[in-house]
Scaffold this active site. Structure first.
Site, PDB file in Angstrom:
ATOM      1  N   ASP A  64     -34.112  32.003  13.565  1.00 49.72           N
ATOM      2  CA  ASP A  64     -33.401  32.179  14.664  1.00 49.72           C
ATOM      3  C   ASP A  64     -33.964  31.072  16.365  1.00 49.72           C
ATOM      4  OD1 ASP A  64     -36.099  32.979  15.340  1.00 49.72           O
ATOM      5  OD2 ASP A  64     -36.061  35.202  15.763  1.00 49.72           O
ATOM      6  N   ASP A  66     -35.322  29.868  19.352  1.00 52.04           N
ATOM      7  CA  ASP A  66     -35.649  30.254  20.980  1.00 52.04           C
ATOM      8  C   ASP A  66     -35.785  29.061  21.757  1.00 52.04           C
ATOM      9  OD1 ASP A  66     -37.009  32.699  20.180  1.00 52.04           O
ATOM     10  OD2 ASP A  66     -37.622  31.351  18.866  1.00 52.04           O
ATOM     11  N   ASP A 142     -49.388  29.611  18.796  1.00 49.93           N
ATOM     12  CA  ASP A 142     -50.209  29.856  18.099  1.00 49.93           C
ATOM     13  C   ASP A 142     -50.843  28.521  17.288  1.00 49.93           C
ATOM     14  OD1 ASP A 142     -48.042  30.476  17.068  1.00 49.93           O
ATOM     15  OD2 ASP A 142     -48.074  32.414  16.503  1.00 49.93           O
TER      16      ASP A 142
HETATM   17  P1  ATP Z   1     -40.054  33.597  12.634  1.00 51.81           P
HETATM   18  O1  ATP Z   1     -39.361  33.625  14.408  1.00 51.81           O
HETATM   19  O2  ATP Z   1     -39.577  32.820  11.940  1.00 51.81           O
HETATM   20  O3  ATP Z   1     -41.150  34.580  12.045  1.00 51.81           O
HETATM   21  P2  ATP Z   1     -41.529  31.942  14.393  1.00 51.81           P
HETATM   22  O4  ATP Z   1     -42.585  30.519  14.750  1.00 51.81           O
HETATM   23  O5  ATP Z   1     -40.340  31.796  15.496  1.00 51.81           O
HETATM   24  O6  ATP Z   1     -41.619  32.159  13.454  1.00 51.81           O
HETATM   25  P3  ATP Z   1     -41.667  34.151  17.049  1.00 51.81           P
HETATM   26  O7  ATP Z   1     -42.584  35.462  16.751  1.00 51.81           O
HETATM   27  O8  ATP Z   1     -40.605  34.002  16.314  1.00 51.81           O
HETATM   28  O9  ATP Z   1     -42.362  33.384  15.504  1.00 51.81           O
HETATM   29  O10 ATP Z   1     -42.064  33.364  17.768  1.00 51.81           O
HETATM   30  C1  ATP Z   1     -41.811  32.047  18.944  1.00 51.81           C
HETATM   31  C2  ATP Z   1     -42.827  31.036  18.925  1.00 51.81           C
HETATM   32  O11 ATP Z   1     -43.901  32.375  20.015  1.00 51.81           O
HETATM   33  C3  ATP Z   1     -43.875  31.118  18.067  1.00 51.81           C
HETATM   34  O12 ATP Z   1     -43.072  30.166  17.251  1.00 51.81           O
HETATM   35  C4  ATP Z   1     -45.287  30.197  18.913  1.00 51.81           C
HETATM   36  O13 ATP Z   1     -45.152  29.128  18.835  1.00 51.81           O
HETATM   37  C5  ATP Z   1     -44.801  31.738  19.745  1.00 51.81           C
HETATM   38  N1  ATP Z   1     -45.782  32.817  19.473  1.00 51.81           N
HETATM   39  C6  ATP Z   1     -45.210  33.821  19.068  1.00 51.81           C
HETATM   40  N2  ATP Z   1     -45.939  35.145  19.144  1.00 51.81           N
HETATM   41  C7  ATP Z   1     -47.018  34.363  19.428  1.00 51.81           C
HETATM   42  C8  ATP Z   1     -48.671  34.759  19.516  1.00 51.81           C
HETATM   43  N3  ATP Z   1     -48.832  36.021  19.202  1.00 51.81           N
HETATM   44  N4  ATP Z   1     -49.462  33.725  20.447  1.00 51.81           N
HETATM   45  C9  ATP Z   1     -49.351  32.759  20.807  1.00 51.81           C
HETATM   46  N5  ATP Z   1     -47.617  32.292  20.241  1.00 51.81           N
HETATM   47  C10 ATP Z   1     -47.467  33.059  19.920  1.00 51.81           C
HETATM   48 MG    MG Z   2     -38.183  32.622  15.766  1.00 50.58          MG
END
Ligand code: ATP
Ligand code: MG
Length: 439
Positions: A64, A66, A142
């Protein structure tokens, strides 16, 4: 580690111009682009961030996209008719395009205990609606590879934390001081493992060192959040690697303590391989685009403790197979719920999959024909064959039921006629040939 510290007040970003990075607008979803352009047209800053940018730079297909902006959630809502504000922990704008949702967040800062809108409980962030600048937004994320920004204004990639270098080196590295970041949010330990497994990256030494010591912090997390995280860990297509890493870092036992205990004890010199077989199966299904259900996943993750407990109840308390299995299931579920919640619609399905295992014993008369019509037959049958593939003694059940489904009505009739009534299990002592647990 040059810029990963969070104390600097003004971070000098590395800016990669368009044409020098691999992201093209053709790879970004139309809806995400609509939102980015809508914000830009209204004079706001707008970036793609997180997994979307990371995966595009790696040449992978993002799950997705963001969006982050300096517009406040209320301002975002006014820009898009199809927009709703959501979230308690942090307020986000969801822009709807039919079934597709683009999530829009406002730049946020790491909250301090005394900051307005922040709530920190023993180092853990409970609420963090503190708006900030893009620099602050970058360092509160993170991992460095999750903190890369794609700017819709000039199509550059902006890196405040050394994420591009780590992406090239294949490293999962926490931004800032690892211990503090894990204490703020222990789920980050699970995320480190998840991304390492999914991307085939290594966890940077300073990011991995504190994990075994802090793994117990997961016990304080809300079970509902851990349930969501477990699904992401095991339904993302990399469940086997993820499982191995979780066990390696001592995290698995804090999610599934009974399973961990069962796995730690070998049975007759053989390690338990059922969970691994089940996760291989899950990964294959995800790869093939087939559905994977939380009920099946949880049924598999908890099967070892349920099976062992049911056997114990039969041996020690003389319970018959079905009541033993039912009670074992209830007990294991009860304990599991304190760690990860399991919504009722899934726990019902899970228990049904377990209990149906006993029906595969009946292979004569009308019962097998009726069983085929059961709405959960397929799940229960897949489960049965997994047990067989993991070396559990289910007799010939998997082969028999496989054949039974494949043949036509006439042969089915022969199959259920040919076999006499199943030998009733003896109360005690060993059955002569077939072991008592035969399914
Ligand atoms: P995917 O969607 O492929 O699993 P993602 O990196 O997009 O991976 P998401 O959970 O969708 O992960 O979160 C989007 C973004 O928000 C992350 O890339 C990170 O920058 C931030 N993020 C998410 N969870 C946390 C957290 N627990 N602490 C700090 N930042 C976070
Ligand atoms: Mg994501």
């Amino acid at each position: 580690m040059t810029q990963a510290g969070v104390s600097q007040s003004a971070l000098e970003p590395r800016i990669v111009p368009r044409g020098e990075h691999g992201i093209s607008r053709a790879d970004i979803s139309e809806n995400a682009l609509r939102v980015l352009y809508g914000l830009k047209r209204a004079g706001f800053a707008a970036y793609l961030v997180g997994g979307g940018v990371r995966d595009l730079l790696l040449g992978r297909e993002p799950k997705d996209f963001d969006v982050v902006t300096d517009a406040r959630p209320e301002q975002v809502r006014k820009l898009f008719r199809n927009c709703r504000l959501v979230g308690r922990r942090f307020r986000l704008a969801h822009v709807y395009f039919g079934r597709d949702i683009v999530e829009v967040a406002t730049f946020r800062a790491i909250p301090h205990a005394d900051a307005e809108g922040a709530l920190v409980d023993e180092g853990r962030i409970v609420r963090d609606n503190v708006y900030g600048t893009i620099e602050e937004d970058a360092v509160r994320r993170d991992f460095t590879v999750n903190s890369l920004y794609y700017n819709i204004r000039d199509f550059t990639v902006v890196d405040y934390v050394g994420g591009l270098e780590d992406l090239r080196a294949g490293l999962i590295r926490l931004i800032g001081e690892p211990q503090r970041r894990y204490r703020e949010d222990p789920v980050r330990m699970l995320r480190a493992v998840r991304f390492a497994a999914k991307l085939g990256f290594r966890i940077h030494s300073q990011t991995e060192t504190p994990i075994p010591r802090l793994a117990h912090l997961l016990e304080q997390m809300p079970p509902a959040r851990l349930f969501d995280e477990v699904l992401k860990l095991f339904q993302g297509g990399y469940a086997v690697e993820t499982f191995e890493l979780l066990r390696h870092y001592g995290l698995f036992g804090h999610l599934f303590p009974l399973t961990e205990r069962a796995l730690a004890e070998e049975e007759g010199g053989f390690p338990h391989v059922f969970v691994t077989r089940a996760l291989e199966n899950t990964d294959r299904r995800v790869e093939a685009g087939k559905p994977v259900t939380p009920a099946f996943l949880y049924a598999a993750l908890l099967w070892e403790p349920v099976r062992l407990r049911a056997a114990e109840l039969q041996a020690r308390e003389g319970l018959a197979p079905l009541p033993a299995l039912q009670r074992a299931g209830r007990e294991v579920l009860q304990i599991q719920l304190a760690h990860t919640s399991i919504p009722r619609r899934f726990s019902l399905g899970m228990r049904e999959i377990w209990e149906l295992q006993l029906r595969f014993r009946y292979r004569s008369g009308k019962r097998p024909h009726r069983f085929l019509e059961h709405p959960r037959f397929r799940a229960a049958y897949d489960f049965l064959c997994l047990r067989a593939s993991a070396g559990e003694d289910v007799g010939e059940a998997c082969e028999w039921w496989t054949q039974f489904q494949e043949v036509g009505p006439e042969e089915r009739a022969t199959m259920t006629r040919a076999r006499k009534k199943p030998v009733r299990r003896r109360r005690r002592g060993r059955a002569k040939k077939k072991p008592p647990e035969e399914a």
